[in-house]
Design a protein around this motif. Structure first.
Motif, PDB file in Angstrom:
ATOM      1  N   GLU A  81       0.830  -1.211   0.000  1.00  0.00           N
ATOM      2  CA  GLU A  81       0.000   0.000   0.000  1.00  0.00           C
ATOM      3  C   GLU A  81       0.863   1.260   0.000  1.00  0.00           C
ATOM      4  OE1 GLU A  81      -0.326  -2.434   2.347  1.00  0.00           O
ATOM      5  OE2 GLU A  81      -2.124  -3.411   1.564  1.00  0.00           O
ATOM      6  N   ILE A  82       1.966   1.220   0.721  1.00  0.00           N
ATOM      7  CA  ILE A  82       2.872   2.373   0.758  1.00  0.00           C
ATOM      8  C   ILE A  82       3.583   2.520  -0.580  1.00  0.00           C
ATOM      9  CG2 ILE A  82       4.964   3.300   1.832  1.00  0.00           C
ATOM     10  CD1 ILE A  82       3.933   2.169   4.474  1.00  0.00           C
ATOM     11  N   VAL A  83       4.012   1.411  -1.136  1.00  0.00           N
ATOM     12  CA  VAL A  83       4.664   1.432  -2.450  1.00  0.00           C
ATOM     13  C   VAL A  83       3.739   2.073  -3.479  1.00  0.00           C
ATOM     14  CG1 VAL A  83       5.474  -0.026  -4.348  1.00  0.00           C
ATOM     15  CG2 VAL A  83       6.143  -0.552  -1.998  1.00  0.00           C
ATOM     16  N   GLU A  84       2.491   1.647  -3.500  1.00  0.00           N
ATOM     17  CA  GLU A  84       1.536   2.174  -4.475  1.00  0.00           C
ATOM     18  C   GLU A  84       1.253   3.653  -4.241  1.00  0.00           C
ATOM     19  OE1 GLU A  84      -1.791  -0.493  -4.433  1.00  0.00           O
ATOM     20  OE2 GLU A  84      -0.624  -2.095  -5.370  1.00  0.00           O
ATOM     21  N   THR A  85       1.200   4.073  -2.991  1.00  0.00           N
ATOM     22  CA  THR A  85       0.975   5.488  -2.686  1.00  0.00           C
ATOM     23  C   THR A  85       2.147   6.337  -3.168  1.00  0.00           C
ATOM     24  OG1 THR A  85      -0.365   4.918  -0.762  1.00  0.00           O
ATOM     25  CG2 THR A  85       0.538   7.137  -0.831  1.00  0.00           C
TER      26      THR A  85
ATOM     27  N   ASP B   4       2.874  11.896 -12.435  1.00  0.00           N
ATOM     28  CA  ASP B   4       3.027  12.931 -13.466  1.00  0.00           C
ATOM     29  C   ASP B   4       4.468  13.090 -13.948  1.00  0.00           C
ATOM     30  OD1 ASP B   4       0.320  13.531 -13.421  1.00  0.00           O
ATOM     31  OD2 ASP B   4       0.564  15.002 -11.820  1.00  0.00           O
ATOM     32  N   PHE B   5       5.366  12.305 -13.401  1.00  0.00           N
ATOM     33  CA  PHE B   5       6.784  12.443 -13.723  1.00  0.00           C
ATOM     34  C   PHE B   5       7.303  11.157 -14.357  1.00  0.00           C
ATOM     35  CE2 PHE B   5       5.745  15.004 -10.012  1.00  0.00           C
ATOM     36  CZ  PHE B   5       6.054  16.269 -10.494  1.00  0.00           C
ATOM     37  N   ARG B   6       7.351  11.153 -15.677  1.00  0.00           N
ATOM     38  CA  ARG B   6       7.711   9.948 -16.426  1.00  0.00           C
ATOM     39  C   ARG B   6       9.088   9.404 -16.030  1.00  0.00           C
ATOM     40  NH1 ARG B   6       6.336   6.835 -20.539  1.00  0.00           N
ATOM     41  NH2 ARG B   6       7.922   6.063 -21.967  1.00  0.00           N
ATOM     42  N   SER B   7      10.068  10.267 -15.902  1.00  0.00           N
ATOM     43  CA  SER B   7      11.414   9.787 -15.570  1.00  0.00           C
ATOM     44  C   SER B   7      11.444   9.140 -14.184  1.00  0.00           C
ATOM     45  CB  SER B   7      12.434  10.920 -15.655  1.00  0.00           C
ATOM     46  OG  SER B   7      12.122  11.936 -14.730  1.00  0.00           O
ATOM     47  N   THR B   8      10.664   9.671 -13.263  1.00  0.00           N
ATOM     48  CA  THR B   8      10.587   9.080 -11.929  1.00  0.00           C
ATOM     49  C   THR B   8       9.899   7.721 -11.985  1.00  0.00           C
ATOM     50  OG1 THR B   8      10.489  11.286 -10.957  1.00  0.00           O
ATOM     51  CG2 THR B   8       9.790   9.460  -9.565  1.00  0.00           C
ATOM     52  N   LEU B   9       8.842   7.618 -12.781  1.00  0.00           N
ATOM     53  CA  LEU B   9       8.157   6.330 -12.930  1.00  0.00           C
ATOM     54  C   LEU B   9       9.077   5.281 -13.548  1.00  0.00           C
ATOM     55  CD1 LEU B   9       4.648   7.481 -14.161  1.00  0.00           C
ATOM     56  CD2 LEU B   9       5.181   6.411 -11.961  1.00  0.00           C
ATOM     57  N   LEU B  10       9.877   5.698 -14.509  1.00  0.00           N
ATOM     58  CA  LEU B  10      10.831   4.762 -15.112  1.00  0.00           C
ATOM     59  C   LEU B  10      11.829   4.264 -14.067  1.00  0.00           C
ATOM     60  CD1 LEU B  10      11.464   6.589 -18.496  1.00  0.00           C
ATOM     61  CD2 LEU B  10      10.276   4.411 -18.178  1.00  0.00           C
ATOM     62  N   SER B  11      12.262   5.149 -13.201  1.00  0.00           N
ATOM     63  CA  SER B  11      13.171   4.746 -12.123  1.00  0.00           C
ATOM     64  C   SER B  11      12.475   3.833 -11.125  1.00  0.00           C
ATOM     65  CB  SER B  11      13.716   5.979 -11.398  1.00  0.00           C
ATOM     66  OG  SER B  11      14.486   6.765 -12.260  1.00  0.00           O
ATOM     67  N   CYS B  12      11.239   4.160 -10.787  1.00  0.00           N
ATOM     68  CA  CYS B  12      10.475   3.323  -9.855  1.00  0.00           C
ATOM     69  C   CYS B  12      10.295   1.909 -10.409  1.00  0.00           C
ATOM     70  CB  CYS B  12       9.106   3.939  -9.578  1.00  0.00           C
ATOM     71  SG  CYS B  12       9.150   5.403  -8.535  1.00  0.00           S
ATOM     72  N   ALA B  13      10.111   1.809 -11.704  1.00  0.00           N
ATOM     73  CA  ALA B  13       9.913   0.498 -12.328  1.00  0.00           C
ATOM     74  C   ALA B  13      11.144  -0.392 -12.172  1.00  0.00           C
ATOM     75  CB  ALA B  13       9.571   0.667 -13.805  1.00  0.00           C
ATOM     76  N   LEU B  14      12.294   0.218 -11.955  1.00  0.00           N
ATOM     77  CA  LEU B  14      13.535  -0.547 -11.823  1.00  0.00           C
ATOM     78  C   LEU B  14      13.901  -0.880 -10.377  1.00  0.00           C
ATOM     79  CD1 LEU B  14      15.695   1.395 -14.428  1.00  0.00           C
ATOM     80  CD2 LEU B  14      14.542  -0.804 -14.735  1.00  0.00           C
ATOM     81  N   VAL B  15      13.156  -0.361  -9.421  1.00  0.00           N
ATOM     82  CA  VAL B  15      13.500  -0.555  -8.008  1.00  0.00           C
ATOM     83  C   VAL B  15      13.382  -2.019  -7.604  1.00  0.00           C
ATOM     84  CG1 VAL B  15      12.806  -0.028  -5.639  1.00  0.00           C
ATOM     85  CG2 VAL B  15      12.949   1.793  -7.329  1.00  0.00           C
ATOM     86  N   SER B  16      12.238  -2.611  -7.873  1.00  0.00           N
ATOM     87  CA  SER B  16      12.033  -4.022  -7.538  1.00  0.00           C
ATOM     88  C   SER B  16      10.821  -4.547  -8.299  1.00  0.00           C
ATOM     89  CB  SER B  16      11.832  -4.214  -6.030  1.00  0.00           C
ATOM     90  OG  SER B  16      10.552  -3.785  -5.638  1.00  0.00           O
ATOM     91  N   LYS B  17      10.626  -5.848  -8.229  1.00  0.00           N
ATOM     92  CA  LYS B  17       9.481  -6.458  -8.915  1.00  0.00           C
ATOM     93  C   LYS B  17       8.157  -5.967  -8.346  1.00  0.00           C
ATOM     94  CE  LYS B  17      11.735 -10.699 -10.373  1.00  0.00           C
ATOM     95  NZ  LYS B  17      11.726 -12.161 -10.311  1.00  0.00           N
ATOM     96  N   LYS B  18       8.135  -5.639  -7.063  1.00  0.00           N
ATOM     97  CA  LYS B  18       6.905  -5.145  -6.439  1.00  0.00           C
ATOM     98  C   LYS B  18       6.524  -3.759  -6.960  1.00  0.00           C
ATOM     99  CE  LYS B  18       6.226  -5.451  -2.041  1.00  0.00           C
ATOM    100  NZ  LYS B  18       6.402  -5.420  -0.574  1.00  0.00           N
ATOM    101  N   TRP B  19       7.496  -2.980  -7.392  1.00  0.00           N
ATOM    102  CA  TRP B  19       7.240  -1.621  -7.852  1.00  0.00           C
ATOM    103  C   TRP B  19       6.868  -1.574  -9.328  1.00  0.00           C
ATOM    104  CZ3 TRP B  19       9.358   3.186  -5.321  1.00  0.00           C
ATOM    105  CH2 TRP B  19       9.554   2.992  -3.950  1.00  0.00           C
ATOM    106  N   LEU B  20       7.187  -2.603 -10.062  1.00  0.00           N
ATOM    107  CA  LEU B  20       7.000  -2.595 -11.511  1.00  0.00           C
ATOM    108  C   LEU B  20       5.546  -2.473 -11.967  1.00  0.00           C
ATOM    109  CD1 LEU B  20       8.265  -2.793 -14.330  1.00  0.00           C
ATOM    110  CD2 LEU B  20       8.176  -5.279 -14.087  1.00  0.00           C
TER     111      LEU B  20
END
Length: 71
Positions: free
Chosen positions: A17-21, A28-44
């Motif tokens: 729930e915290i990860v999703e929040t 709204d920040f594409r570059s941040t989302l791209l980085s988040c996608a690389l953090v772990s499988k749970k964030w992807l």
């Protein structure tokens, strides 16, 4: 901070729930989302949800494009 403390704070140990929040607040920040996608499988999945929430089709008339989006 000891090594055991850093393990408790690792991204893979956060409640989903915290990860999703966190990711929702970055939507709204594409570059941040791209980085988040690389953090772990749970964030992807949540990162991809925001990255691909809108699909644009170019080269087709407006009528065809709108029909493609609602298939």
């Amino acid at each position: 901070m000891s090594s055991s403390d850093s393990i408790l704070c690792a991204p893979q140990n956060l409640p989903q729930e915290i990860v999703e929040t966190v990711i929702d607040h970055c939507s709204d920040f594409r570059s941040t989302l791209l980085s988040c996608a690389l953090v772990s499988k749970k964030w992807l999945p949540r990162s991809q949800y925001h990255l691909f929430r809108e699909i644009r089709v170019f080269g087709y008339p407006q009528v065809v494009r709108s029909r493609l989006l609602y298939l």
